[in-house]
Design a protein around this motif. Structure first.
Motif, mmCIF file in Angstrom:
data_model
loop_
_atom_site.group_PDB
_atom_site.id
_atom_site.type_symbol
_atom_site.label_atom_id
_atom_site.label_comp_id
_atom_site.label_asym_id
_atom_site.label_seq_id
_atom_site.Cartn_x
_atom_site.Cartn_y
_atom_site.Cartn_z
ATOM 1 N N ASP A 18 -5.010 32.669 -54.172
ATOM 2 C CA ASP A 18 -5.578 32.909 -55.499
ATOM 3 C C ASP A 18 -5.813 34.415 -55.610
ATOM 4 O O ASP A 18 -6.736 34.945 -54.989
ATOM 5 C CB ASP A 18 -6.902 32.159 -55.660
ATOM 6 C CG ASP A 18 -7.650 32.542 -56.936
ATOM 7 O OD1 ASP A 18 -7.054 33.222 -57.798
ATOM 8 O OD2 ASP A 18 -8.834 32.165 -57.063
ATOM 9 N N HIS A 31 -15.496 30.825 -56.143
ATOM 10 C CA HIS A 31 -15.425 29.430 -56.584
ATOM 11 C C HIS A 31 -16.663 28.652 -56.126
ATOM 12 O O HIS A 31 -17.191 27.823 -56.869
ATOM 13 C CB HIS A 31 -14.168 28.759 -56.025
ATOM 14 C CG HIS A 31 -12.892 29.356 -56.536
ATOM 15 N ND1 HIS A 31 -12.483 29.222 -57.838
ATOM 16 C CD2 HIS A 31 -11.946 30.106 -55.917
ATOM 17 C CE1 HIS A 31 -11.336 29.854 -58.005
ATOM 18 N NE2 HIS A 31 -10.983 30.397 -56.848
ATOM 19 N N ASN A 148 3.513 25.903 -64.301
ATOM 20 C CA ASN A 148 3.063 24.559 -64.668
ATOM 21 C C ASN A 148 4.183 23.715 -65.257
ATOM 22 O O ASN A 148 4.318 23.577 -66.474
ATOM 23 C CB ASN A 148 1.891 24.629 -65.647
ATOM 24 C CG ASN A 148 1.165 23.296 -65.755
ATOM 25 O OD1 ASN A 148 1.562 22.317 -65.124
ATOM 26 N ND2 ASN A 148 0.110 23.249 -66.534
ATOM 27 N N GLU A 182 -12.264 17.901 -58.759
ATOM 28 C CA GLU A 182 -11.530 18.887 -59.546
ATOM 29 C C GLU A 182 -12.378 20.089 -59.942
ATOM 30 O O GLU A 182 -12.050 20.806 -60.883
ATOM 31 C CB GLU A 182 -10.976 18.219 -60.821
ATOM 32 C CG GLU A 182 -10.052 17.051 -60.538
ATOM 33 C CD GLU A 182 -9.744 16.230 -61.789
ATOM 34 O OE1 GLU A 182 -10.339 16.521 -62.844
ATOM 35 O OE2 GLU A 182 -8.909 15.319 -61.710
ATOM 36 N N PHE A 185 -10.572 25.278 -59.368
ATOM 37 C CA PHE A 185 -9.171 25.492 -59.728
ATOM 38 C C PHE A 185 -8.970 26.934 -60.190
ATOM 39 O O PHE A 185 -9.619 27.372 -61.145
ATOM 40 C CB PHE A 185 -8.689 24.538 -60.817
ATOM 41 C CG PHE A 185 -7.189 24.484 -60.889
ATOM 42 C CD1 PHE A 185 -6.487 23.684 -60.001
ATOM 43 C CD2 PHE A 185 -6.488 25.267 -61.772
ATOM 44 C CE1 PHE A 185 -5.103 23.652 -60.008
ATOM 45 C CE2 PHE A 185 -5.109 25.246 -61.801
ATOM 46 C CZ PHE A 185 -4.414 24.437 -60.915
ATOM 47 N N TRP A 189 -3.522 30.152 -61.771
ATOM 48 C CA TRP A 189 -2.453 29.331 -61.206
ATOM 49 C C TRP A 189 -1.665 28.606 -62.295
ATOM 50 O O TRP A 189 -0.492 28.339 -62.129
ATOM 51 C CB TRP A 189 -3.035 28.309 -60.229
ATOM 52 C CG TRP A 189 -3.203 28.849 -58.840
ATOM 53 C CD1 TRP A 189 -3.295 30.166 -58.483
ATOM 54 C CD2 TRP A 189 -3.302 28.100 -57.624
ATOM 55 N NE1 TRP A 189 -3.462 30.284 -57.132
ATOM 56 C CE2 TRP A 189 -3.467 29.025 -56.573
ATOM 57 C CE3 TRP A 189 -3.293 26.739 -57.336
ATOM 58 C CZ2 TRP A 189 -3.602 28.638 -55.241
ATOM 59 C CZ3 TRP A 189 -3.440 26.339 -56.013
ATOM 60 C CH2 TRP A 189 -3.586 27.282 -54.978
ATOM 61 N N HIS A 190 -2.318 28.242 -63.360
ATOM 62 C CA HIS A 190 -1.659 27.479 -64.415
ATOM 63 C C HIS A 190 -2.109 27.979 -65.777
ATOM 64 O O HIS A 190 -3.161 28.603 -65.914
ATOM 65 C CB HIS A 190 -2.009 25.988 -64.331
ATOM 66 C CG HIS A 190 -1.177 25.239 -63.351
ATOM 67 N ND1 HIS A 190 -0.040 25.748 -62.782
ATOM 68 C CD2 HIS A 190 -1.315 23.986 -62.833
ATOM 69 C CE1 HIS A 190 0.474 24.848 -61.966
ATOM 70 N NE2 HIS A 190 -0.275 23.773 -61.961
ATOM 71 N N GLN A 275 4.166 19.263 -57.336
ATOM 72 C CA GLN A 275 2.973 19.737 -56.628
ATOM 73 C C GLN A 275 3.227 19.979 -55.142
ATOM 74 O O GLN A 275 2.671 20.912 -54.564
ATOM 75 C CB GLN A 275 1.828 18.741 -56.799
ATOM 76 C CG GLN A 275 1.279 18.683 -58.212
ATOM 77 C CD GLN A 275 -0.084 18.033 -58.272
ATOM 78 O OE1 GLN A 275 -0.644 17.597 -57.270
ATOM 79 N NE2 GLN A 275 -0.631 17.953 -59.467
ATOM 80 N N LYS A 287 -1.772 23.011 -54.100
ATOM 81 C CA LYS A 287 -2.857 22.429 -54.882
ATOM 82 C C LYS A 287 -3.820 21.601 -54.055
ATOM 83 O O LYS A 287 -4.880 21.189 -54.548
ATOM 84 C CB LYS A 287 -2.288 21.600 -56.033
ATOM 85 C CG LYS A 287 -1.606 22.452 -57.094
ATOM 86 C CD LYS A 287 -1.239 21.665 -58.336
ATOM 87 C CE LYS A 287 -2.459 21.364 -59.175
ATOM 88 N NZ LYS A 287 -2.090 20.798 -60.501
ATOM 89 N N PRO A 290 -7.463 23.804 -53.738
ATOM 90 C CA PRO A 290 -8.580 23.605 -54.670
ATOM 91 C C PRO A 290 -9.100 22.170 -54.668
ATOM 92 O O PRO A 290 -10.310 21.952 -54.834
ATOM 93 C CB PRO A 290 -7.987 23.992 -56.033
ATOM 94 C CG PRO A 290 -6.516 23.909 -55.869
ATOM 95 C CD PRO A 290 -6.246 24.268 -54.442
ATOM 96 N N HIS A 291 -8.201 21.200 -54.462
ATOM 97 C CA HIS A 291 -8.623 19.802 -54.435
ATOM 98 C C HIS A 291 -9.564 19.541 -53.254
ATOM 99 O O HIS A 291 -10.662 18.983 -53.424
ATOM 100 C CB HIS A 291 -7.384 18.908 -54.336
ATOM 101 C CG HIS A 291 -7.684 17.456 -54.190
ATOM 102 N ND1 HIS A 291 -8.443 16.747 -55.104
ATOM 103 C CD2 HIS A 291 -7.316 16.551 -53.233
ATOM 104 C CE1 HIS A 291 -8.544 15.486 -54.707
ATOM 105 N NE2 HIS A 291 -7.865 15.345 -53.584
ATOM 106 N N SER A 294 -12.904 21.336 -53.701
ATOM 107 C CA SER A 294 -13.794 20.589 -54.587
ATOM 108 C C SER A 294 -14.511 19.491 -53.814
ATOM 109 O O SER A 294 -15.726 19.284 -53.966
ATOM 110 C CB SER A 294 -12.991 19.970 -55.737
ATOM 111 O OG SER A 294 -12.322 20.949 -56.488
#
Length: 381
Positions: A18, A31, A148, A182, A185, A189-190, A275, A287, A290-291, A294
């Motif tokens: 990131d 984050h 994305n 979630e 994020f 990234w998107h 993904q 991904k 971040p998942h 979280s």
């Protein structure tokens, strides 16, 4: 020359993939701090959450008592939305279940959707999209080389859901989105899947067919017409519950006969490929980071468990080869062409027309109105 290792947060597992991440003196990332100061304030996995959720559902039931349905629930067959269906059955909510078939459903997803709907006794409306249009738009996105690639499915899903809600005079949309899994994020990234300006610009440059049946949502519809004129509200019940994917899966298996996918988003063949291969290969975006971060912050897994999971390969070689052949054949291209799309230079969404200037303007208006009224004004669909 060896590649320099990425700095990893000492509390979660986000790292310098990131580019906007920052760390304090203890090595804790922004984050984590945002989760503590902002995000966690909207998360109620306790008795207070249960009380609030009961109030929300009672309000919906009272407002909708003279209608056939209380709300709309989008069901993908994934774990979050499937478990949410059970929650709503428990609370006596009467949703109209909508499934949007963009052509990428796995056979297991179809099976799980049927099982969930039958168990709950819900009415199911399946919107099957025009495959030639979806294919043309998906190829346009691959040619554009943006990060994305799931916009094609995501925009179609929400656009169909919102349009269907309005057409059926339903103003509550139930979402499986949740903070527990979630919360983290990276913003860079998107780009937002709801940016129809960006979607149409990419298709205009790289597409071939006219999008006659593919439904979109305009900027004004998304930020003004739906939430303020039509009074549409998105409700995220899982933010008011102690949500655990393991517990949710166990309950679904026990009550419904639900079959797990083995991978996150295994309900969509394209999303799995996107993904687990496209993003990490083309943009160095995993991904899982971040998942898992979280889940670490919400107490669903330890940092050590997250690091162990990240050390596992994203794809089994044989499974990847099989999925490449499947995707290429369905898109009408060769595996070599698909590989070329993945290995070619990536592009930022901002290289194409987008809604950024409008978004900045409406955020300024929102800030001004909030100051005048003395309260936060935020009611997005």
């Amino acid at each position: 020359m060896t590649e320099r290792a990425h700095q990893v947060c000492t509390r979660c597992v986000m790292d310098t993939t990131d580019p906007e991440i920052t760390f304090d003196e203890q090595g804790v990332c922004n984050h984590c701090h945002q989760f503590d100061t902002e995000t966690s304030k909207r998360w109620f996995p306790n008795e207070e959450g249960k009380r609030q959720l009961e109030q929300i559902f009672n309000k919906i039931k009272e407002e909708r008592k003279s209608y056939e349905y209380d709300c709309i629930l989008g069901l993908s067959g994934g774990l979050d939305s499937s478990y949410l269906a059970l929650v709503m059955k428990e609370y006596g909510i009467r949703p109209l279940v909508v499934h949007v078939d963009a052509g990428w459903n796995s056979e297991l997803a179809v099976y799980n959707i049927e099982k969930v709907v039958k168990y709950c006794g819900y009415d199911l409306h399946t919107h099957v999209m025009n495959w030639p249009e979806v294919r043309d738009l998906q190829l346009a996105y691959l040619k554009a080389g943006v990060a994305n690639q799931d916009v094609v499915q995501d925009h179609a899903f929400f656009a169909s859901l919102y349009h269907f809600a309005i057409d059926n005079n339903i103003n509550y949309v139930i979402s499986g989105g949740n903070i527990a899994t979630e919360a983290v994020f990276p913003k860079n990234w998107h780009h937002a899947a709801m940016d129809a300006i960006n979607l149409k610009a990419i298709h205009k440059q790289f597409g071939v067919l006219s999008l006659k049946e593919y439904k979109t949502i305009s900027f004004l519809q998304y930020y003004l017409y739906y939430p303020f004129i039509k009074k549409m509200k998105a409700i995220r019940p899982l933010n008011y519950l102690p949500y655990s994917k393991e517990a949710a899966l166990a309950e679904l298996i026990d009550k419904v006969g639900y079959k797990p996918y083995g991978r996150k988003h295994g309900e969509s063949r394209f999303t799995k490929f996107f993904q687990n291969y496209y993003l990490p290969t083309k943009f160095n975006m995993d991904k899982r980071k971040p998942h898992f971060s979280s889940m670490v912050l919400s107490g669903l897994m330890s940092r050590e468990q997250a690091l162990e999971e990240l050390a596992m390969p994203l794809y089994d070689k044989n499974e990847l080869r099989e999925d490449k052949h499947y995707l290429a054949k369905k898109l009408g291209i060769s595996v070599e062409q698909l590989d070329e799309y993945v290995s070619s230079l990536g592009h930022d969404y901002s290289e194409y027309p987008n809604w950024n200037s409008r978004y900045i303007f409406i955020k300024r208006v929102q800030s001004f109105v909030s100051k005048v009224l003395g309260r936060n004004v935020k009611n997005y669909s």
